[in-house]
Design a protein around this motif. Structure first.
Motif, short mmCIF file in Angstrom:
data_model
loop_
_atom_site.label_atom_id
_atom_site.label_comp_id
_atom_site.label_asym_id
_atom_site.label_seq_id
_atom_site.Cartn_x
_atom_site.Cartn_y
_atom_site.Cartn_z
N HIS A 172 57.01 71.94 -50.43
CA HIS A 172 55.65 71.76 -50.92
C HIS A 172 55.13 73.04 -51.57
O HIS A 172 55.68 74.13 -51.37
CB HIS A 172 54.72 71.37 -49.77
N LEU A 173 54.09 72.89 -52.36
CA LEU A 173 53.47 74.05 -53.00
C LEU A 173 52.69 74.85 -51.97
O LEU A 173 52.16 74.30 -51.00
CB LEU A 173 52.53 73.58 -54.11
N THR A 174 52.60 76.14 -52.18
CA THR A 174 51.85 76.99 -51.26
C THR A 174 50.36 76.72 -51.38
O THR A 174 49.88 76.15 -52.37
CB THR A 174 52.10 78.48 -51.54
N THR A 175 49.62 77.15 -50.38
CA THR A 175 48.17 77.00 -50.39
C THR A 175 47.57 77.72 -51.59
O THR A 175 46.65 77.21 -52.25
CB THR A 175 47.57 77.54 -49.09
N ALA A 176 48.09 78.91 -51.90
CA ALA A 176 47.56 79.68 -53.02
C ALA A 176 47.74 78.93 -54.34
O ALA A 176 46.83 78.90 -55.18
CB ALA A 176 48.25 81.04 -53.09
N VAL A 177 48.90 78.31 -54.52
CA VAL A 177 49.15 77.54 -55.75
C VAL A 177 48.22 76.33 -55.80
O VAL A 177 47.62 76.04 -56.85
CB VAL A 177 50.62 77.09 -55.82
N ASN A 178 48.06 75.64 -54.69
CA ASN A 178 47.17 74.48 -54.67
C ASN A 178 45.72 74.87 -54.95
O ASN A 178 44.99 74.12 -55.60
CB ASN A 178 47.27 73.75 -53.32
N ASP A 179 45.33 76.03 -54.50
CA ASP A 179 43.96 76.49 -54.78
C ASP A 179 43.75 76.72 -56.28
O ASP A 179 42.69 76.38 -56.82
CB ASP A 179 43.66 77.78 -54.00
N VAL A 180 44.74 77.29 -56.94
CA VAL A 180 44.65 77.48 -58.39
C VAL A 180 44.62 76.14 -59.11
O VAL A 180 43.82 75.91 -60.02
CB VAL A 180 45.83 78.35 -58.90
N LEU A 181 45.50 75.23 -58.69
CA LEU A 181 45.54 73.91 -59.31
C LEU A 181 44.23 73.16 -59.09
O LEU A 181 43.76 72.42 -59.98
CB LEU A 181 46.71 73.10 -58.74
N ALA A 182 43.63 73.33 -57.93
CA ALA A 182 42.35 72.67 -57.64
C ALA A 182 41.26 73.13 -58.60
O ALA A 182 40.46 72.33 -59.09
CB ALA A 182 41.94 72.94 -56.20
N GLN A 183 41.24 74.42 -58.89
CA GLN A 183 40.26 74.93 -59.84
C GLN A 183 40.50 74.36 -61.24
O GLN A 183 39.55 74.02 -61.96
CB GLN A 183 40.31 76.47 -59.87
#
Length: 354
Positions: free
Chosen positions: A334-345
């Motif tokens: 799975h993608l890391t939390t940091a990557v998901n946070d960027v994608l969410a933005q």
């Protein structure tokens, strides 16, 4: 000659004795060691274990069945005033779940209705999107996720066929090109968890998988009685996973032809998602999830030119997480939390929600 026959028979007898001894040891072995051998059980054997012990760890018997999922969706936010804002309806798998969780961290007021299956293939995602249409409202957002590593399963009816080690038995239709009509839908003979106890439907589905499922392999299903043998389980695990990977590779290498022209099917699905969403005054967003598995089909060259040409909003994870960058992924893929946070933005920037 007689001497050689005796040696062979003695060797076979010793192997049988050793196999029986290992089986006896496994009855008292630590859970981790037993689980290692259990991965090699036949698909019917694994499902039978789950049916016998509903509380068994890792039991996937009652996961992601569409009738239950859609019934829950019908009640989720049912009393919510449409004036309170759009509901983000996401269709996908754990990747879209984690992306929307990150989006909610950034926007705690966001209303999210999720529809996901483990490692869900695009045909599962598309069928849930179609069948959930009556539950969506004007102004809602449709997030449609496509996971690259699950694309080869477009020609399959169930995870039980292509996820040998964790064969969740939930089912979904297969969609194939049908000329000017778009996509032809073939529904599985089993569609609900309750069907798993119906011998007539079980027999019909077994025949359907053998005849129509592009990834069905006899090594994964045959002779479940031999699951009693640890040696057979090890052998089955190796041969079944190898056979499934070979069938998946055959699908992947034929994007525009063959029994499952997956590139054409994905384009037809995406166009349909955009068309239906817009007809219902909803906002579509296609999420292209490029898995860490570099053998997966490449989604960008197949879909991005069409998405951009037709003005369909999309978010591609490989813009943030290069599949070859191990630091962008967790050990489970799975993608890391940091990557998901960027994608969410980026998701919020695309949608421009009020």
């Amino acid at each position: 000659m007689l001497r050689q026959i005796k040696v062979v028979l003695a060797t076979l007898f010793a192997l049988v004795v050793l196999d029986v001894m290992v089986a006896l040891v496994l009855t008292r072995a630590p859970a981790g060691l037993s689980a290692f051998f259990d991965y090699g059980r036949s698909v019917p054997g694994k499902i039978a274990q789950w049916q016998e012990r509903q509380d068994r760890p890792g039991n996937l018997l009652n996961v992601a069945w569409q009738p239950e999922m859609l019934a829950e969706s019908a009640t989720h936010f049912a009393g919510e005033d449409p004036a309170s804002g759009p509901i983000v309806r996401h269709y996908g798998m754990s990747f879209t779940q984690q992306l929307l969780q990150a989006t909610q961290r950034a926007r705690p007021d966001l209303m999210v209705d999720g529809h996901a299956g483990p490692g869900a293939s695009p045909n599962f995602v598309y069928s849930v999107f179609l069948d959930d249409r009556t539950n969506r409202r004007t102004g809602d957002v449709v997030v449609f996720g496509i996971l690259s590593s699950s694309v080869p399963a477009l020609g399959s009816f169930s995870n039980r066929v292509w996820v040998f080690e964790q064969p969740a038995p939930f089912t979904y239709p297969i969609f194939r090109p049908d000329g000017l009509k778009g996509l032809k839908r073939t529904d599985p003979a089993i569609t609900a968890h309750a069907d798993m106890t119906d011998p007539v439907k079980i027999a019909a589905f077994d025949a359907q998988m053998r005849a129509e499922d592009a990834l069905w392999t006899p090594q994964a299903f045959a002779l479940p009685a031999l699951d009693a043998s640890p040696f057979v389980r090890l052998l089955r695990r190796a041969t079944a996973t190898g056979a499934i990977e070979s069938r998946e590779a055959n699908v992947t290498t034929h994007p525009e032809d063959g029994t499952m022209p997956w590139a054409e099917v994905l384009r037809l699905m995406v166009r349909d998602v955009a068309r239906i969403s817009r007809e219902d005054n909803q906002v579509p967003l296609i999420v292209l999830i490029q898995a860490r598995d570099t053998a997966s089909p490449q989604l960008r060259p197949v879909l991005v030119p069409m998405l951009e040409a037709e003005g369909i909003p999309y978010l591609a994870t490989d813009e943030v997480a290069n599949p070859r960058d191990t630091t962008a992924f967790l050990s489970d893929g799975h993608l890391t939390t940091a990557v998901n946070d960027v994608l969410a933005q980026r998701l919020l920037g695309i949608l421009k929600l009020p």
